[in-house]
Scaffold this active site. Sequence first.
Site, mmCIF file in Angstrom:
data_model
loop_
_atom_site.group_PDB
_atom_site.id
_atom_site.type_symbol
_atom_site.label_atom_id
_atom_site.label_comp_id
_atom_site.label_asym_id
_atom_site.label_seq_id
_atom_site.Cartn_x
_atom_site.Cartn_y
_atom_site.Cartn_z
ATOM 1 N N ASP A 109 1.451 -1.242 0.400
ATOM 2 C CA ASP A 109 -0.070 -0.474 -0.054
ATOM 3 C C ASP A 109 0.984 1.505 -0.096
ATOM 4 O O ASP A 109 1.463 1.065 0.852
ATOM 5 C CB ASP A 109 -0.882 0.395 1.349
ATOM 6 C CG ASP A 109 -2.172 0.601 1.056
ATOM 7 O OD1 ASP A 109 -2.009 1.551 0.284
ATOM 8 O OD2 ASP A 109 -3.029 -0.485 1.531
ATOM 9 N N ASP A 205 -2.547 4.847 -2.787
ATOM 10 C CA ASP A 205 -4.306 4.737 -2.028
ATOM 11 C C ASP A 205 -4.454 6.160 -2.184
ATOM 12 O O ASP A 205 -3.978 6.887 -2.849
ATOM 13 C CB ASP A 205 -3.304 5.489 -0.155
ATOM 14 C CG ASP A 205 -4.305 5.707 0.748
ATOM 15 O OD1 ASP A 205 -5.136 4.642 0.568
ATOM 16 O OD2 ASP A 205 -4.460 6.479 1.221
ATOM 17 N N GLU A 259 -6.889 3.166 -5.647
ATOM 18 C CA GLU A 259 -8.256 3.318 -5.338
ATOM 19 C C GLU A 259 -8.101 4.929 -6.067
ATOM 20 O O GLU A 259 -7.911 5.616 -5.235
ATOM 21 C CB GLU A 259 -7.615 3.437 -3.867
ATOM 22 C CG GLU A 259 -9.119 3.588 -2.781
ATOM 23 C CD GLU A 259 -8.602 3.691 -2.134
ATOM 24 O OE1 GLU A 259 -9.402 4.219 -0.850
ATOM 25 O OE2 GLU A 259 -7.784 5.057 -1.555
ATOM 26 N N HIS A 318 -10.393 -3.338 4.839
ATOM 27 C CA HIS A 318 -10.404 -2.193 6.325
ATOM 28 C C HIS A 318 -11.375 -1.148 6.154
ATOM 29 O O HIS A 318 -11.524 -0.831 7.399
ATOM 30 C CB HIS A 318 -9.068 -2.453 5.779
ATOM 31 C CG HIS A 318 -8.443 -1.002 5.307
ATOM 32 N ND1 HIS A 318 -8.514 -1.352 3.967
ATOM 33 C CD2 HIS A 318 -8.168 0.001 5.452
ATOM 34 C CE1 HIS A 318 -7.743 -0.237 3.279
ATOM 35 N NE2 HIS A 318 -7.573 0.811 4.271
ATOM 36 N N ASP A 319 -12.107 -0.951 5.316
ATOM 37 C CA ASP A 319 -13.375 0.332 5.568
ATOM 38 C C ASP A 319 -14.221 0.080 5.299
ATOM 39 O O ASP A 319 -14.819 0.854 5.613
ATOM 40 C CB ASP A 319 -12.344 1.795 3.880
ATOM 41 C CG ASP A 319 -11.186 2.150 4.166
ATOM 42 O OD1 ASP A 319 -10.224 2.051 5.460
ATOM 43 O OD2 ASP A 319 -9.883 2.751 3.495
HETATM 44 C C1 NOJ Z 1 -8.120 4.898 2.054
HETATM 45 C C2 NOJ Z 1 -7.481 4.141 2.996
HETATM 46 O O1 NOJ Z 1 -8.367 2.984 2.798
HETATM 47 C C3 NOJ Z 1 -8.341 4.740 4.383
HETATM 48 O O2 NOJ Z 1 -7.941 3.321 5.486
HETATM 49 C C4 NOJ Z 1 -7.368 5.812 4.526
HETATM 50 O O3 NOJ Z 1 -8.216 6.168 6.009
HETATM 51 C C5 NOJ Z 1 -7.096 6.637 3.696
HETATM 52 N N1 NOJ Z 1 -7.258 5.967 2.638
HETATM 53 C C6 NOJ Z 1 -5.912 7.967 4.122
HETATM 54 O O4 NOJ Z 1 -4.794 7.040 3.224
#
Ligand code: NOJ
Length: 532
Positions: A109, A205, A259, A318-319
């Site tokens: 990541d 990210d 992402e 994870h989000d």
């Molecule tokens: C996306 C990530 O998936 C998330 O977990 C993170 O809080 C934000 N980007 C900030 O980097």
Amino acid sequence: MPVSSQPLTGGESENWWKESVFYQIYMPSFQDSDGNGISDFTGMTSRLDYLQSLGIKGIWLTPFLKSPKVDNGYDVAGYTEIDPVYGTPDDFKNFLNEAHRRDIKVIMDMVVNHTSTESRWFQESRKSRDQPYRDYYIWRDQPNNWESFFGGKAWEYDSLTAQYYYHKFDVRMADLNWSNPRVVEEIQNVLRYWLELGVDGFRMDVINFLTTDGILSDNPVKDGSQQHIYDIDQPGVMEAMRVIKATVNEYDNRFVVGEIGSDKLEILSQYQSPELMDVVFNFNFGSIPEFSAERIFNELQSMEKRMPGYPTLFFGSHDMPRLIDRLADGDPGRAKALAALMLTAKGVPFIYYGEETGMQNIVAETMNEMVDIQGKTHYQLALAAGKTPMEALSEANRHNRDKSRSPMQWDGSVHAGFTTGKPWIKIHDNYLKVNLEQSLAFTGSITNTYKALITLRNKEKTLQVGSYENLELKDAQIQFTRVYKDDQITVIINFGNDSTIVLPAGSEVLMGNPALKTNDFLIFRHSSGTKR
Ligand code: NOJ
């Protein structure tokens, strides 16, 4: 000078990622080896045999670089340093070598939209208005109306130099200034450092958030919510991605998944190309808030029609809350049917650790138990808006991403995988209903279904790279045929009532049974020339 990992296994294609099933590991939660309650590379290395037996071919590691962990590593303080809680550089190299030895690639990541305010760059930047690192970040005399993604304002006043800095996320995560060529060069060197070391690519990210243009205009507000016209998807973002990809392409056979924070397919698709991101995550598909066969089908169809290139397939990360709670109401049957879809449809599948055992959400019973910065921020915002602490807790839990971040349940013991210490995050015993050991022992379990599906996909080129024919929704059955050269494999996933399929003569059932109950699926090969 970094020491390179062992060479990658030979005979691979440039598009190996199209043939691979990926597995996302949330760094702190996989396997601890030293008793500090946080997973680490040595522990994770000891679990590679399991991952190999599952059949996955790629691992996405969430951030493991030096970080104060305000956002569990998405706040990087040292781009070429392994955070000591995860082990030493040698532990990481060993993990990488051992993964490669098992034919598993590893992508990192990479967070380049922002850094921790503890990073040396930011510490230098804030010292004075005229020092060399000042323009690594975005400083202004006056803030505009932009909001932080975590809630609240996106600008913080720093009295040291009497200016505001921009932070799209937490106040301790300052946005890098991508219109500064020195920042671009620094990040190119960071990418090269890890590529030299042997990593197989990156998950970039929030890559469409990079701040590349003049920050002047307020975002318009419509029906009380801010429209991200000036802070996201700015003209220079594409060029920044091109530089990132060109840097990665200095090395053979690497892969980049982006992402992209957007729900517009036309935005997503503009970033997906061999010169930009190899593939992007489409959250319209991956993070649908509740189950709907129709919605899932529509998203598959839209990706096929409106996104050139290869899609990604995922139902967890994870989000977002766990697949089994969000989309299956706790029903393993539905979870298996969704797995069948994800592992046979066209695209690169990403399994979120523990999904293959049916791991469930956790809930914070008090604010002391909550670690996630997004949940905590919403708690404070709710209190500031006059909510009671109980109301604020429930508001915080709605946004709390800890839900899906609990330690991997390897077996039935309370802190499995973390046997020598308590895990970094509080779990309650009632959330320990499922575990891998139990799931592996039972034929037809979620884990064994994932395994069988991945094995099939690994064996069948048609399921890896085949195009679609007849992508259809009929009576809540999602159906499609994957076609590669002369081969055709049809998949029927039944989210509707019981029904029986009449197979074309000469078909070969690869998995499932023509008598389909609700949530059953059938995968079969046609004899050459036969169409359904
Ligand atoms: C996306 C990530 O998936 C998330 O977990 C993170 O809080 C934000 N980007 C900030 O980097």
